[in-house]
Design an enzyme around this catalytic site. Structure first.
Site, PDB file in Angstrom:
ATOM      1  N   HIS A   1       0.825  -1.202   0.000  1.00 55.41           N
ATOM      2  CA  HIS A   1       0.000   0.000   0.000  1.00 55.41           C
ATOM      3  C   HIS A   1       0.862   1.257   0.000  1.00 55.41           C
ATOM      4  O   HIS A   1       0.438   2.297  -0.479  1.00 55.41           O
ATOM      5  CB  HIS A   1      -0.983  -0.031   1.172  1.00 55.41           C
ATOM      6  CG  HIS A   1      -2.102  -0.983   0.903  1.00 55.41           C
ATOM      7  ND1 HIS A   1      -2.098  -2.263   1.378  1.00 55.41           N
ATOM      8  CD2 HIS A   1      -3.203  -0.857   0.130  1.00 55.41           C
ATOM      9  CE1 HIS A   1      -3.178  -2.878   0.929  1.00 55.41           C
ATOM     10  NE2 HIS A   1      -3.864  -2.053   0.180  1.00 55.41           N
TER      11      HIS A   1
ATOM     12  N   CYS B   1     -10.067  -3.169 -10.240  1.00 52.07           N
ATOM     13  CA  CYS B   1      -9.421  -1.988  -9.664  1.00 52.07           C
ATOM     14  C   CYS B   1      -8.059  -2.283  -9.040  1.00 52.07           C
ATOM     15  O   CYS B   1      -7.505  -1.447  -8.349  1.00 52.07           O
ATOM     16  CB  CYS B   1     -10.345  -1.321  -8.651  1.00 52.07           C
ATOM     17  SG  CYS B   1     -10.878  -2.419  -7.341  1.00 52.07           S
TER      18      CYS B   1
HETATM   19  C1  PEP Z   1      -6.853  -5.013  -4.552  1.00 49.69           C
HETATM   20  O1  PEP Z   1      -6.649  -5.820  -3.646  1.00 49.69           O
HETATM   21  O2  PEP Z   1      -6.645  -5.250  -5.768  1.00 49.69           O
HETATM   22  C2  PEP Z   1      -7.359  -3.674  -4.233  1.00 49.69           C
HETATM   23  C3  PEP Z   1      -7.696  -2.824  -5.177  1.00 49.69           C
HETATM   24  O3  PEP Z   1      -7.421  -3.315  -2.923  1.00 49.69           O
HETATM   25  P1  PEP Z   1      -6.155  -2.862  -2.036  1.00 49.69           P
HETATM   26  O4  PEP Z   1      -4.978  -2.709  -2.965  1.00 49.69           O
HETATM   27  O5  PEP Z   1      -6.520  -1.593  -1.368  1.00 49.69           O
HETATM   28  O6  PEP Z   1      -6.005  -4.007  -1.082  1.00 49.69           O
END
Ligand code: PEP
Ligand code: MG
Length: 593
Positions: A194, A508
């Protein structure tokens, strides 16, 4: 002397700056005792380093601007207070004078005892403030060990800082960016963490897995980082600087060319409309999403509102943040994801369980929300109150069972009834969706789909959980493969179930904004993408050169391929048409090793 360090590119682009080392756990300490004759000089050294650190902090404070300026100024002031604290300074002097410790050793002793005091505190917020001690002492340590040529220092003084550290927490990134940090070199980290996602959002280059960086770089070294190739050059030559300038010119040109696409449609050659939404982590992303012509916000990661603070934000504060987001998008659809704290998104508000043995498989996302129903209700009420301001959808992360969706749906309905009783203007109907990021949810989607209004595929986690490869562990980089046959089948299955059941499906995860995967995803039938706003124009340019019908004909071969070589061959065919565009895209010039 010019030195090249290798790593992996986690956030694209180049940056030139002076290194600021943060290595609290590996102080370079000289433990040889001081001779009496050297005590006076050592006291001058520590005082100079303290003065330099104070001047740096003042310089940073003077440069602050933007919405977080006040908050960041508070951090800086807190750091300044530590440096001015007579107990701290006298303690250092006494260690040098009476204990005959060298400045670096005295500093480490002060750090260790202060950190011990913070760690013994019961309050998790105060305990987490030990980071302030680490930052401050790291800065003084840096000032002590500064060693670079006069010319380099002159150049370095004109550029900002590049942080060199083992890791950086997502919560630290925004304040660091506001402090003027231009980029990151991490010895650990991963391209999927993240922190990396946030760095991309902040458009700050980041190199991860640069194992040698802390050992070979010194504070104040001029460094050129390349977030595309993952290479770092310390002490760049005139030629390196020239290619950096050339890269800056090329990027400016490319931006100008792509700017023409801002108001263009995203449509394949055979007329299929593709919707490119933006992922957002902070308020500034909204302006970016609008300026790059996003079709809406496909994923708003609300957890970033909860980080780096003492208490969870209340309903009113959340409502105002979400309402501004919805108003900012001027009637375009906005998908707000409920809290996805946990795993690497720990918090300071004490919501995440401490010391979970396996946090990525633990109380994360919807599991945390269901354990804290009041927290969830507060967030749902805040989101529902924005539905009177524009089209808003609610997205639930980390779903693994249909019961979770049913419970959340019930909570949404209860909150809506209550809000209506209170006289709040909210929409008649709310769309509730689930992130498909746990393999169980993808496999069992047919039994869950009736409960859902829409679906969002989170490939960042779907890859991690399908392949049992930690997305934050750069050592496993090769194994983290979105093109693994198992992952492809889960993505294809999810899209197919949604299409059959007429449910909108967005992807996403990070691959949505990576043009390497665009043709493949369109071939699998995807028409809704959500990505970092800065990638929208690049993807639009590629989509407009693709033929969806042709790709859909080729796609079954992708799913029949039994190994990576077979998949690569199909990918090659799919990408053939757009390769000229992709090859012309400006990447950072490869640093010549
Ligand atoms: C994912 O897991 O692809 C996602 C978009 O959520 P995050 O990256 O915030 O876990
Ligand atoms: Mg996820």
């Amino acid at each position: 002397m010019r030195l090249i360090l290798e790593g992996s590119g986690a956030s694209r682009g180049m940056a030139l700056g002076r290194a600021r080392l943060e290595q609290p756990s590996r102080f370079l300490v000289d433990n040889t005792p001081l001779a009496q004759a050297d005590v006076a000089a050592e006291l001058v050294r520590i005082d100079n380093a303290l003065a330099l650190a104070r001047a740096e902090l003042k310089g940073l404070r003077d440069k602050l601007s933007g919405p977080l300026a006040r908050e960041v100024a508070e951090f800086i002031d807190a750091h300044g207070l530590i440096l001015a604290d007579p107990e701290f300074v006298n303690g250092l002097h006494n260690l040098i004078k009476d204990g005959r410790f060298r400045a670096s050793a005295a500093l480490k002793m002060q750090r260790d005892s202060l950190v011990a005091v913070f760690e013994a505190m019961d309050d998790p917020y105060l305990r987490s403030r030990r980071e302030d001690i680490e930052h401050v002492i790291g800065r003084v340590q840096g000032a002590l060990s500064r060693e670079s040529s006069v010319e380099e220092r002159k150049l370095a003084s004109r550029v900002g800082e590049i942080l060199v550290s083992d890791t950086v927490a997502p919560a630290e990134l925004v304040p660091l960016a506001e402090h003027g940090v231009l980029g990151f070199i991490l010895t650990g980290g991963s391209t999927l963490s993240h922190s990396a996602i946030l760095a991309r959002s902040l458009r700050l280059p980041m190199v991860v897995g640069s194992h040698q960086a802390l050992a070979h770089l010194r504070d104040g070294d001029l460094v050129l980082i390349d977030g595309d190739s993952g290479n770092v050059i310390a002490h760049p030559t005139a030629q390196d600087l020239a290619s950096y300038r050339q890269w800056q010119r090329d990027v400016a040109q490319q931006d100008k060319r792509r700017a023409r696409l801002r108001d263009a449609e995203t449509r394949t050659l055979d007329g299929i409309e593709i919707h490119l939404h933006a992922n957002a982590e902070m308020a500034a992303d909204v302006a970016r999403a609008r300026s790059f012509g996003a079709a809406g916000i496909g994923l708003f990661r609300t957890e970033f509102l909860f980080l780096q603070r003492r208490d969870a934000p209340g309903e009113e504060e959340q409502f105002l943040a979400y309402r501004d987001l919805v108003l900012g998008m001027g009637g375009l659809p906005v998908t707000i994801r409920t809290l996805d704290l946990g795993a690497d998104k720990a918090d300071s508000a004490g919501l995440v369980l401490e010391d979970e043995p396996n946090p990525a498989l633990g109380v994360r996302g919807v599991r945390l929300s269901l354990r804290n129903p009041q927290l969830m209700r507060t967030q749902l009420r805040a989101i529902l109150r924005t539905t009177g301001y524009g089209p808003v959808r609610i997205l639930v992360p980390m779903v693994s069972a249909v019961e979770e969706v049913i419970t959340i749906r019930r909570m949404v309905d209860e909150c809506a009834t209550q809000l209506r009783k209170e006289g709040q203007q909210i929409a008649e109907h709310f769309e509730l969706g689930a992130m498909i990021e746990v393999p169980a949810a993808a496999i069992a989607l047919t039994s869950m789909i009736r409960q859902l209004d829409f679906v969002a595929i989170g490939t960042n986690d779907l890859v991690q959980y399908t392949l049992a490869v930690d997305r934050n562990n750069n050592e496993l980089g090769e194994l983290y493969d979105p093109l693994h046959p198992a992952v492809l089948r889960l993505i294809a299955h999810t899209i197919a179930v949604c299409r059959r059941n007429r449910r909108p499906v967005t992807l996403c995860g990070e691959i949505a904004g990576d043009v390497y995967f665009t043709a493949m995803l369109i071939g699998l039938g995807l028409t809704e993408f959500s990505m970092h706003p800065g990638l929208i124009l690049e993807v639009r340019e590629v989509v407009n050169a693709l033929h969806a019908g042709e790709l859909r004909k080729i796609a079954p071969r992708l799913l029949r391929a039994t190994d990576r070589a077979g998949i690569d061959a199909v990918m090659h065919r799919m990408r053939a048409r757009m390769s000229a565009i992709v090859e012309n895209a400006v990447a950072a010039p490869p640093i010549d090793c």
